[in-house]
Design a protein around this motif. Sequence first.
Motif, mmCIF file in Angstrom:
data_model
loop_
_atom_site.group_PDB
_atom_site.id
_atom_site.type_symbol
_atom_site.label_atom_id
_atom_site.label_comp_id
_atom_site.label_asym_id
_atom_site.label_seq_id
_atom_site.Cartn_x
_atom_site.Cartn_y
_atom_site.Cartn_z
ATOM 1 N N LEU A 50 0.831 -1.207 0.000
ATOM 2 C CA LEU A 50 0.000 0.000 0.000
ATOM 3 C C LEU A 50 0.868 1.261 0.000
ATOM 4 O O LEU A 50 0.617 2.201 -0.771
ATOM 5 C CB LEU A 50 -0.924 -0.012 1.214
ATOM 6 C CG LEU A 50 -1.991 1.054 1.288
ATOM 7 C CD1 LEU A 50 -2.924 0.944 0.091
ATOM 8 C CD2 LEU A 50 -2.778 0.897 2.579
ATOM 9 N N ALA A 51 1.907 1.272 0.821
ATOM 10 C CA ALA A 51 2.806 2.439 0.876
ATOM 11 C C ALA A 51 3.507 2.657 -0.462
ATOM 12 O O ALA A 51 3.612 3.800 -0.938
ATOM 13 C CB ALA A 51 3.833 2.254 1.991
ATOM 14 N N LEU A 52 3.971 1.587 -1.082
ATOM 15 C CA LEU A 52 4.631 1.730 -2.388
ATOM 16 C C LEU A 52 3.664 2.230 -3.460
ATOM 17 O O LEU A 52 4.010 3.110 -4.256
ATOM 18 C CB LEU A 52 5.242 0.391 -2.815
ATOM 19 C CG LEU A 52 6.485 -0.043 -2.043
ATOM 20 C CD1 LEU A 52 6.874 -1.454 -2.442
ATOM 21 C CD2 LEU A 52 7.625 0.917 -2.305
ATOM 22 N N ASN A 53 2.462 1.692 -3.491
ATOM 23 C CA ASN A 53 1.487 2.129 -4.499
ATOM 24 C C ASN A 53 1.080 3.583 -4.319
ATOM 25 O O ASN A 53 0.963 4.330 -5.285
ATOM 26 C CB ASN A 53 0.252 1.230 -4.475
ATOM 27 C CG ASN A 53 0.503 -0.106 -5.124
ATOM 28 O OD1 ASN A 53 1.404 -0.257 -5.926
ATOM 29 N ND2 ASN A 53 -0.297 -1.089 -4.770
ATOM 30 N N VAL A 54 0.871 3.999 -3.087
ATOM 31 C CA VAL A 54 0.503 5.397 -2.829
ATOM 32 C C VAL A 54 1.667 6.319 -3.165
ATOM 33 O O VAL A 54 1.491 7.368 -3.780
ATOM 34 C CB VAL A 54 0.035 5.572 -1.362
ATOM 35 C CG1 VAL A 54 -0.102 7.045 -1.002
ATOM 36 C CG2 VAL A 54 -1.289 4.854 -1.152
ATOM 37 N N GLY A 55 2.883 5.915 -2.796
ATOM 38 C CA GLY A 55 4.061 6.717 -3.129
ATOM 39 C C GLY A 55 4.248 6.847 -4.632
ATOM 40 O O GLY A 55 4.539 7.932 -5.143
ATOM 41 N N LEU A 56 4.077 5.748 -5.366
ATOM 42 C CA LEU A 56 4.185 5.811 -6.821
ATOM 43 C C LEU A 56 3.083 6.665 -7.437
ATOM 44 O O LEU A 56 3.295 7.334 -8.450
ATOM 45 C CB LEU A 56 4.150 4.405 -7.408
ATOM 46 C CG LEU A 56 5.414 3.582 -7.211
ATOM 47 C CD1 LEU A 56 5.199 2.157 -7.686
ATOM 48 C CD2 LEU A 56 6.583 4.216 -7.949
ATOM 49 N N SER A 57 1.924 6.671 -6.821
ATOM 50 C CA SER A 57 0.829 7.505 -7.302
ATOM 51 C C SER A 57 1.184 8.991 -7.179
ATOM 52 O O SER A 57 0.954 9.778 -8.103
ATOM 53 C CB SER A 57 -0.438 7.197 -6.504
ATOM 54 O OG SER A 57 -1.469 8.080 -6.846
ATOM 55 N N TYR A 58 1.759 9.376 -6.041
ATOM 56 C CA TYR A 58 2.209 10.761 -5.865
ATOM 57 C C TYR A 58 3.303 11.112 -6.866
ATOM 58 O O TYR A 58 3.309 12.182 -7.461
ATOM 59 C CB TYR A 58 2.746 10.990 -4.448
ATOM 60 C CG TYR A 58 1.688 11.350 -3.435
ATOM 61 C CD1 TYR A 58 1.013 12.564 -3.507
ATOM 62 C CD2 TYR A 58 1.376 10.486 -2.400
ATOM 63 C CE1 TYR A 58 0.050 12.898 -2.577
ATOM 64 C CE2 TYR A 58 0.412 10.809 -1.459
ATOM 65 C CZ TYR A 58 -0.246 12.016 -1.558
ATOM 66 O OH TYR A 58 -1.193 12.348 -0.641
#
Length: 106
Positions: A50-58
């Motif tokens: 979840l942290a990686l996906n949200v970070g990549l989204s930003y």
Amino acid sequence: MSPRSRSLVQRVRDHLGFSVVAIGVLFVLLRLVGVRSTFAGFLLSVGITLALNVGLSYWQEHRARHPRPRRESRGGGDIRFREDDREFDPRSAQDGPRRRTRDLDR
């Protein structure tokens, strides 16, 4: 006008389902192979995903709003008509690019 930036909560909601399903499938497959896993490991894996996906989204949104400037081309195109040929003299060029004479002899 660019769309409004999504908040952290909206991004987490968007990626939560994928993270749970993807890691759940992975843990089921590992269980079938014989690897034992704990519920804490499952939660940790979902959190990391979840942290990686949200970070990549930003990061993707930032890159879309601030694209890198394009560098000038260093040449390319049709290699038969290079400008850096020693035999080519731009002052004596007639209509269009010239081919080297030894290339035409083949």
